[in-house]
Design a protein around this motif. Structure first.
Motif, short mmCIF file in Angstrom:
data_model
loop_
_atom_site.label_atom_id
_atom_site.label_comp_id
_atom_site.label_asym_id
_atom_site.label_seq_id
_atom_site.Cartn_x
_atom_site.Cartn_y
_atom_site.Cartn_z
N ASN A 7 14.26 -1.45 11.80
CA ASN A 7 13.18 -1.85 12.72
C ASN A 7 11.94 -0.96 12.72
O ASN A 7 10.91 -1.36 13.27
N TYR A 8 12.06 0.25 12.16
CA TYR A 8 10.95 1.23 12.28
C TYR A 8 10.69 1.91 10.94
O TYR A 8 11.57 1.99 10.07
N TYR A 9 9.48 2.46 10.84
CA TYR A 9 9.07 3.12 9.60
C TYR A 9 8.22 4.33 10.00
O TYR A 9 7.39 4.26 10.92
N ALA A 10 8.45 5.46 9.34
CA ALA A 10 7.67 6.68 9.61
C ALA A 10 7.08 7.19 8.30
O ALA A 10 7.78 7.23 7.26
N PHE A 11 5.82 7.61 8.34
CA PHE A 11 5.12 8.06 7.14
C PHE A 11 4.03 9.05 7.54
O PHE A 11 3.57 9.06 8.69
N LEU A 12 3.62 9.88 6.58
CA LEU A 12 2.60 10.90 6.88
C LEU A 12 1.25 10.25 7.14
O LEU A 12 0.84 9.33 6.42
N ASP A 13 0.57 10.75 8.17
CA ASP A 13 -0.82 10.34 8.41
C ASP A 13 -1.68 10.92 7.29
O ASP A 13 -1.54 12.10 6.95
N ILE A 14 -2.54 10.10 6.70
CA ILE A 14 -3.34 10.60 5.58
C ILE A 14 -4.50 11.49 6.03
O ILE A 14 -5.14 12.13 5.20
N ASN A 15 -4.77 11.53 7.31
CA ASN A 15 -5.79 12.45 7.85
C ASN A 15 -5.11 13.38 8.86
O ASN A 15 -5.35 13.26 10.08
N PRO A 16 -4.26 14.28 8.38
CA PRO A 16 -3.41 15.03 9.32
C PRO A 16 -4.14 16.10 10.12
O PRO A 16 -4.99 16.81 9.60
N LEU A 17 -3.73 16.21 11.38
CA LEU A 17 -4.22 17.30 12.23
C LEU A 17 -3.44 18.57 11.93
O LEU A 17 -3.92 19.67 12.18
N GLU A 56 0.93 18.10 -2.22
CA GLU A 56 1.30 18.68 -0.92
C GLU A 56 1.87 17.60 0.01
O GLU A 56 2.86 17.83 0.71
N PHE A 57 1.25 16.42 0.02
CA PHE A 57 1.78 15.33 0.85
C PHE A 57 3.22 15.01 0.43
O PHE A 57 4.10 14.83 1.28
N ILE A 58 3.44 14.92 -0.88
CA ILE A 58 4.79 14.58 -1.39
C ILE A 58 5.79 15.65 -0.95
O ILE A 58 6.88 15.34 -0.45
N GLU A 59 5.39 16.91 -1.12
CA GLU A 59 6.28 18.02 -0.76
C GLU A 59 6.61 18.01 0.74
O GLU A 59 7.77 18.19 1.14
N ILE A 60 5.60 17.78 1.58
CA ILE A 60 5.82 17.76 3.03
C ILE A 60 6.74 16.58 3.41
O ILE A 60 7.68 16.74 4.18
N ALA A 61 6.45 15.40 2.86
CA ALA A 61 7.28 14.22 3.18
C ALA A 61 8.73 14.47 2.78
O ALA A 61 9.66 14.14 3.53
N GLU A 62 8.93 15.07 1.63
CA GLU A 62 10.30 15.36 1.18
C GLU A 62 10.98 16.33 2.13
O GLU A 62 12.16 16.20 2.44
N SER A 63 10.22 17.34 2.59
CA SER A 63 10.82 18.40 3.41
C SER A 63 11.27 17.89 4.78
O SER A 63 12.15 18.49 5.39
N ILE A 64 10.64 16.82 5.29
CA ILE A 64 11.02 16.33 6.62
C ILE A 64 11.71 14.96 6.57
O ILE A 64 11.88 14.30 7.60
N LYS A 65 12.09 14.57 5.37
CA LYS A 65 12.73 13.25 5.21
C LYS A 65 13.97 13.16 6.09
O LYS A 65 14.78 14.08 6.13
N ILE A 95 0.88 -1.17 0.00
CA ILE A 95 0.00 0.00 0.00
C ILE A 95 0.92 1.22 0.00
O ILE A 95 1.90 1.24 0.75
N PRO A 96 0.65 2.22 -0.86
CA PRO A 96 1.55 3.37 -0.91
C PRO A 96 1.49 4.22 0.35
O PRO A 96 0.48 4.23 1.07
N SER A 97 2.59 4.90 0.63
CA SER A 97 2.62 5.83 1.76
C SER A 97 3.58 6.96 1.42
O SER A 97 4.38 6.85 0.49
N TYR A 98 3.49 8.04 2.19
CA TYR A 98 4.41 9.16 2.04
C TYR A 98 5.49 8.97 3.10
O TYR A 98 5.36 9.43 4.23
N LYS A 99 6.54 8.27 2.70
CA LYS A 99 7.58 7.88 3.66
C LYS A 99 8.40 9.07 4.13
O LYS A 99 8.79 9.93 3.33
N VAL A 100 8.68 9.08 5.42
CA VAL A 100 9.50 10.14 6.03
C VAL A 100 10.84 9.57 6.50
O VAL A 100 11.88 10.23 6.37
N ALA A 101 10.83 8.37 7.04
CA ALA A 101 12.07 7.77 7.55
C ALA A 101 11.89 6.26 7.65
O ALA A 101 10.77 5.76 7.80
N GLU A 102 13.03 5.56 7.58
CA GLU A 102 12.98 4.10 7.71
C GLU A 102 14.34 3.60 8.17
O GLU A 102 15.37 4.14 7.77
N ASP A 103 14.33 2.62 9.05
CA ASP A 103 15.56 1.87 9.32
C ASP A 103 15.18 0.40 9.41
O ASP A 103 14.08 0.01 8.99
#
Ligand code: AMP
Length: 129
Positions: free
Chosen positions: A23-33, A118-127, A13-21
């Motif tokens: 053991n862990y994975y970080a991605f944007l919440d699709i319903n962001p506050l 916008e999601f892509i741009e945000i994920a890139e900016s905090i990668k 399933i696709p996601s807007y990845k922010v970080a990965e190692d």
């Protein structure tokens, strides 16, 4: 059956990845506050965060800290909230939410509507590399 987050980690399933190692994975919440609202998950699927081993849990918080530092520097927010709640997805996750006031972390408020670009741009900016 694998959780939706395990499917994201596997790339099914696709996601807007922010970080990965390893053991862990970080991605944007699709319903962001807030812009940059990110989820941090362990790759090993476990429903309840306090069922993770001490090592897994401390590693997850350290990993989240690196993401939060990046969020804070990019968004210039006062703090990044670290929230664990919810019963929606049975796969432990930490919400990291850039915040300037406690109202920014009110889960009852309307979520932001962002475009794919916008999601892509945000994920890139905090990668985090
Ligand atoms: P909760 O269990 O209440 O913490 O909610 C799970 C969170 O996962 C919600 O904030 C959802 O918006 C988020 N979420 C669910 N599916 C996805 C997905 N496919 N990609 C990104 N975030 C998701």
């Amino acid at each position: 059956m694998a959780s939706i987050f395990s499917m994201i980690i596997a790339g099914d399933i696709p996601s807007y990845k922010v970080a990965e190692d390893e053991n862990y994975y970080a991605f944007l919440d699709i319903n962001p506050l807030a812009k940059g609202h990110t989820l941090v998950v362990p790759k090993r699927e476990e429903d309840y965060i306090f069922d993770l081993s001490d090592e897994e849990l401390s590693g997850m918080v350290k990993f989240a800290k690196r993401v939060a530092e990046k969020q804070k520097s990019v968004f210039g927010c006062k703090k990044v909230a670290m929230v664990v709640l919810g019963l929606e997805v049975p796969h432990a996750h930490i919400h990291l939410i850039p915040m300037n006031s406690e109202a920014d972390v009110d889960f009852r408020k309307a979520k932001l509507q962002l475009t794919k670009e916008e999601f892509i741009e945000i994920a890139e900016s905090i990668k985090v590399e």
